[in-house]
Design a protein around this motif. Structure first.
Motif, short mmCIF file in Angstrom:
data_model
loop_
_atom_site.label_atom_id
_atom_site.label_comp_id
_atom_site.label_asym_id
_atom_site.label_seq_id
_atom_site.Cartn_x
_atom_site.Cartn_y
_atom_site.Cartn_z
N GLU A 36 -4.12 -19.76 1.89
CA GLU A 36 -4.87 -18.93 0.94
C GLU A 36 -3.86 -18.29 -0.01
N SER A 37 -3.75 -18.86 -1.18
CA SER A 37 -2.69 -18.41 -2.11
C SER A 37 -2.90 -16.99 -2.60
N LEU A 38 -4.12 -16.46 -2.52
CA LEU A 38 -4.38 -15.10 -2.99
C LEU A 38 -4.13 -14.04 -1.91
N TYR A 39 -3.89 -14.49 -0.67
CA TYR A 39 -3.62 -13.53 0.40
C TYR A 39 -2.22 -12.94 0.23
N VAL A 40 -2.08 -11.63 0.53
CA VAL A 40 -0.75 -11.03 0.57
C VAL A 40 -0.11 -11.39 1.90
N ALA A 41 1.20 -11.07 2.03
CA ALA A 41 1.98 -11.58 3.16
C ALA A 41 1.39 -11.25 4.53
N ASP A 42 0.85 -10.05 4.71
CA ASP A 42 0.37 -9.66 6.04
C ASP A 42 -1.15 -9.75 6.19
N GLN A 43 -1.78 -10.54 5.34
CA GLN A 43 -3.23 -10.70 5.38
C GLN A 43 -3.56 -12.06 5.99
N TYR A 44 -4.46 -12.10 6.95
CA TYR A 44 -4.85 -13.37 7.57
C TYR A 44 -6.24 -13.22 8.20
N ASP A 45 -6.86 -14.36 8.50
CA ASP A 45 -8.14 -14.40 9.22
C ASP A 45 -8.07 -15.49 10.27
N VAL A 46 -8.59 -15.20 11.44
CA VAL A 46 -8.69 -16.17 12.53
C VAL A 46 -10.16 -16.38 12.82
N ILE A 47 -10.64 -17.65 12.62
CA ILE A 47 -12.08 -17.92 12.71
C ILE A 47 -12.35 -18.99 13.76
N PRO A 48 -12.96 -18.62 14.92
CA PRO A 48 -13.35 -19.64 15.90
C PRO A 48 -14.65 -20.31 15.46
N VAL A 49 -14.69 -21.64 15.42
CA VAL A 49 -15.91 -22.36 14.98
C VAL A 49 -16.31 -23.42 15.98
N ARG A 54 0.82 -1.21 0.00
CA ARG A 54 0.00 0.00 0.00
C ARG A 54 0.86 1.27 0.00
N GLY A 55 1.97 1.23 -0.73
CA GLY A 55 2.80 2.41 -0.88
C GLY A 55 3.82 2.62 0.22
N ARG A 56 3.86 1.74 1.23
CA ARG A 56 4.85 1.91 2.31
C ARG A 56 6.26 1.62 1.84
N GLY A 57 6.37 0.69 0.88
CA GLY A 57 7.69 0.29 0.40
C GLY A 57 8.24 -0.92 1.12
N THR A 58 7.55 -1.38 2.19
CA THR A 58 7.95 -2.59 2.90
C THR A 58 6.70 -3.38 3.29
N VAL A 59 6.87 -4.69 3.57
CA VAL A 59 5.77 -5.51 4.10
C VAL A 59 6.26 -6.19 5.36
N LYS A 60 5.33 -6.54 6.24
CA LYS A 60 5.70 -7.24 7.47
C LYS A 60 6.29 -8.60 7.12
N SER A 61 7.27 -9.01 7.91
CA SER A 61 7.86 -10.33 7.69
C SER A 61 6.87 -11.41 8.11
N ALA A 62 7.07 -12.63 7.58
CA ALA A 62 6.18 -13.76 7.92
C ALA A 62 6.23 -14.01 9.43
N GLU A 63 7.40 -13.85 10.05
CA GLU A 63 7.54 -14.06 11.49
C GLU A 63 6.67 -13.08 12.28
N THR A 64 6.68 -11.81 11.86
CA THR A 64 5.86 -10.79 12.54
C THR A 64 4.38 -11.14 12.43
N VAL A 65 3.95 -11.59 11.24
CA VAL A 65 2.54 -11.94 11.03
C VAL A 65 2.16 -13.14 11.89
N VAL A 66 3.05 -14.12 12.03
CA VAL A 66 2.78 -15.30 12.87
C VAL A 66 2.48 -14.88 14.30
N TYR A 67 3.29 -13.95 14.86
CA TYR A 67 3.06 -13.51 16.24
C TYR A 67 1.76 -12.72 16.37
N GLU A 68 1.40 -11.98 15.32
CA GLU A 68 0.11 -11.29 15.32
C GLU A 68 -1.03 -12.31 15.36
#
Length: 482
Positions: A469-482, A402-416
Motif C-alpha cells: 500500500e504505497s499510501l501507508y506510512v511506515a508504521d501503518q498496516y492491516d492484517v485481514i484473515p479471510v 504525529r509530532g514525535r520526531g521519530t517513526v518505528k523502523s520497518a523491522e519493528t513494524v514487521v515483528y508487530e
C-alpha cells in the motif's frame, strides 16, 4: 547600533523583520485567518469558578473559553489575593484583556488589569502611580519623565501611567500628545464596554503592520521599508497622527528583488525552523521545543582549539551565549528554557558566560529571567511568552510521526505484524491471511525476514499474502484473515 524594519505585505499575510547592524534579530508573522489576540479587550462572562486552581474560565466570545488566574485579577489592596470564589461568581460580567494567545490546546489567558499602550506611554486605568521602564537607566531622565507625568495628573484622574523605553529623550509635547490620545481612547473603550453584551470584542489591538512601529522602533531606527503601496500609505497616516518623528523614515520599497531577500531573511527563517544552529567556531546548538519547555544543548562539534581544552570550551560557550540570545528572539521562544552549556570547571568562566548571556538579552523586548548555573551545569531561564513561536505559527505536527520526531523502523513494524497475525488467526476462522503494509515493510518481509515469514505460515497452517500500500506510512498496516 543601526536598526531597520522590513515589512512584507500580501493580502493574507504580514511579515515584519527587525534587522540590527545588518543581522536579522526578530521575525513577526500575522495571517488574516488567525490574527493574534494579545492586547484585545473583551466584555467577558464568568462560566466556571475553580477554587482548587484559584482560577476561572471566562467566555469572551472566543473559540475556546479563556483562563483567568486569581493573580491576574485587579484588586484595590496589596498582599496575597483572597480566595477566587470571594472575588468572582458565575455569570458575572468582566472587562478582560488577553495577555497570552491560545497556544496548542490551551485557551487564551486573561487579566482584568487592563493596560492601554501607545508609542511612549502605557495607561493603567485601574491602578494609580507612575512607572518608568527599567531600560531607561539615567536617573536624570527618569526624574524628568516623572516630572512630566505630574503635569498630566488632572486629566488622567485615578489612572496610572508607565513610560516605555521609547519615551527616553522624547519631548514634552510628544509625550503630552501620546497621553491625551490614551485618555481619549480609554474613555471610548469604557463607553463601548458599557453598551456591549458579554462575549463582545470592545477594543482590538493594532494589526502587525502598525504595531511593529509602535513596539519595535527605537531611537536607533534608520528606516522602515515596506513593499506595498497600500501599506506605505497606511503607515504614513499612522505616523502622521502618532509617530511624526518616524514618518520621514518610512520608505516604499519597489526593488526587483523581494524585500526579504535583501538581508537573507528567507534563508534565516528557514534555518530558524531547524533543530541545529551552527556556530562559527565549529560548535553547534541543538534546540528542542516542547509544550512544557525548550531545551538548548551546546556542543563543541569539530572545534578542538589549540592546546587548552578549558579555553576551547569557554570560547564555545561564550559564542553560544550570543547565538542563544538571538535564537530566542528570532524563534520567539518563551516559557521555561533550559540551557546545557558545555561543562566548565573554572568558576570565573561560568560567571563570564552567564554575564555574556545576560548582556546579549538586554536588547530583547520580552522580559527574561536567568538563574545561576546549577550543580548539573544547567542554566534555567524564563522568557515571557505572549504569542506563538515561529515554529508554532508556520508549522504543524508531522503526519507520519504525529509530532514525535521519530517513526518505528520497518523491522519493528514487521515483528508487530507477526504478533498481530497470531492474534487474528486465534480469534477468527480463516483460509488465508492478507497483510497490507508500506513498501519498506513489505520489502523487509520478502528479504531479511522471508525465512521467519515462511516459518510463521507453517506454524499457522495457512498462507500469508502480502499487499503493498504505497499510501501507508511506515508504521501503518492491516492484517485481514479471510
Amino acid at each position: 547600533m543601526s536598526q531597520e524594519i522590513l515589512i512584507n505585505l500580501t493580502p493574507r499575510e504580514t511579515r515584519v523583520a527587525l534587522v540590527e547592524n545588518g543581522v536579522l534579530q526578530e521575525v513577526h508573522l500575522e495571517r488574516a485567518r488567525r490574527r493574534g489576540l494579545v492586547g484585545n479587550i473583551y466584555l467577558g462572562q464568568v462560566r466556571r469558578v475553580l477554587p482548587g486552581m484559584q482560577a476561572a474560565f471566562v467566555d469572551a466570545g472566543l473559540e475556546r473559553t479563556a483562563f483567568l488566574h486569581v493573580s491576574d485579577l485587579q484588586r484595590d489592596s496589596g498582599g496575597p489575593p483572597p480566595p477566587i470564589d470571594r472575588l468572582l461568581r458565575e455569570q458575572q460580567a468582566l472587562l478582560v484583556q488577553v495577555i497570552k494567545d491560545p497556544i496548542g490546546n490551551k485557551g487564551a489567558r486573561l487579566t482584568t488589569q487592563i493596560t492601554v499602550p501607545s508609542r511612549y506611554l502605557v495607561l493603567t486605568p485601574h491602578s494609580c502611580g507612575v512607572g518608568v521602564s527599567a531600560r531607561i537607566e539615567e536617573e536624570a531622565e527618569r526624574e524628568r519623565l516623572r516630572g512630566v507625568a505630574q503635569g498630566f495628573d488632572a486629566e488622567r484622574g485615578e489612572a496610572g501611567l508607565i513610560f516605555r523605553t521609547a519615551a527616553e529623550g522624547a519631548s514634552g509635547e510628544a509625550l503630552r500628545a501620546d497621553h491625551d490620545f490614551l485618555v481619549r481612547l480609554w474613555e471610548s473603550i469604557r463607553r463601548r464596554a458599557g453598551e456591549a453584551q458579554p462575549g463582545t470584542l470592545v477594543h482590538e489591538d493594532l494589526p502587525l503592520l502598525l504595531r511593529a512601529l509602535r513596539d519595535l522602533a527605537t531611537r536607533d531606527l534608520e528606516r522602515v521599508r515596506v513593499d506595498s503601496r497600500e501599506g506605505y500609505l497606511r503607515l504614513g497616516d499612522f505616523c502622521k497622527d502618532l509617530l511624526p518623528h518616524i514618518a520621514e523614515r518610512v520608505e516604499l520599497y519597489a526593488g526587483e528583488r523581494p524585500i526579504f531577500d535583501l538581508y537573507g531573511v528567507e534563508e534565516e527563517i528557514e534555518r530558524a525552523l531547524s533543530r541545529r544552529v551552527d556556530l562559527k567556531s565549529g560548535g553547534h546548538l541543538i534546540i528542542d521545543q516542547t509544550e512544557a519547555m525548550t531545551t538548548i544543548d551546546v556542543n563543541t562539534g569539530g572545534f578542538v582549539g589549540n592546546r587548552n581544552v578549558d579555553e576551547t570550551i569557554f570560547k564555545t560557550n561564550l559564542e553560544a551565549a550570543q547565538a542563544i540570545a538571538r535564537q530566542l528572539r528570532l524563534r520567539n521562544l518563551g516559557g521555561i528554557i533550559i540551557v546545557d552549556f558545555i561543562d566548565m570547571t573554572d568558576a570565573e568562566h561560568r560567571r563570564q558566560v552567564l554575564r555574556a548571556l545576560e548582556k546579549a538579552l538586554e536588547r530583547d523586548h520580552a522580559k527574561t529571567q536567568i538563574g545561576a548555573v546549577s550543580s548539573l551545569g544547567l542554566v534555567e531561564m524564563t522568557r515571557k511568552r505572549t504569542r506563538e513561536s515561529l515554529e508554532q505559527v508556520t508549522c504543524e505536527p508531522c503526519p507520519t510521526c504525529r509530532g514525535r520526531g521519530t517513526v518505528k523502523s520497518a523491522e519493528t513494524v514487521v515483528y508487530e505484524i507477526f504478533r498481530e497475525i497470531l492474534r487474528e488467526v486465534r480469534q477468527f476462522e480463516s483460509q488465508r491471511v492478507i497483510v497490507l503494509a508500506a513498501p519498506s515493510v513489505v520489502e523487509v518481509l520478502l528479504d531479511e525476514e522471508s525465512t521467519s515469514l515462511a516459518q510463521l505460515e507453517e506454524f499457522i497452517e495457512r498462507p500469508i499474502e502480502l499487499q503493498v500500500e504505497s499510501l501507508y506510512v511506515a508504521d501503518q498496516y492491516d492484517v485481514i484473515p479471510v
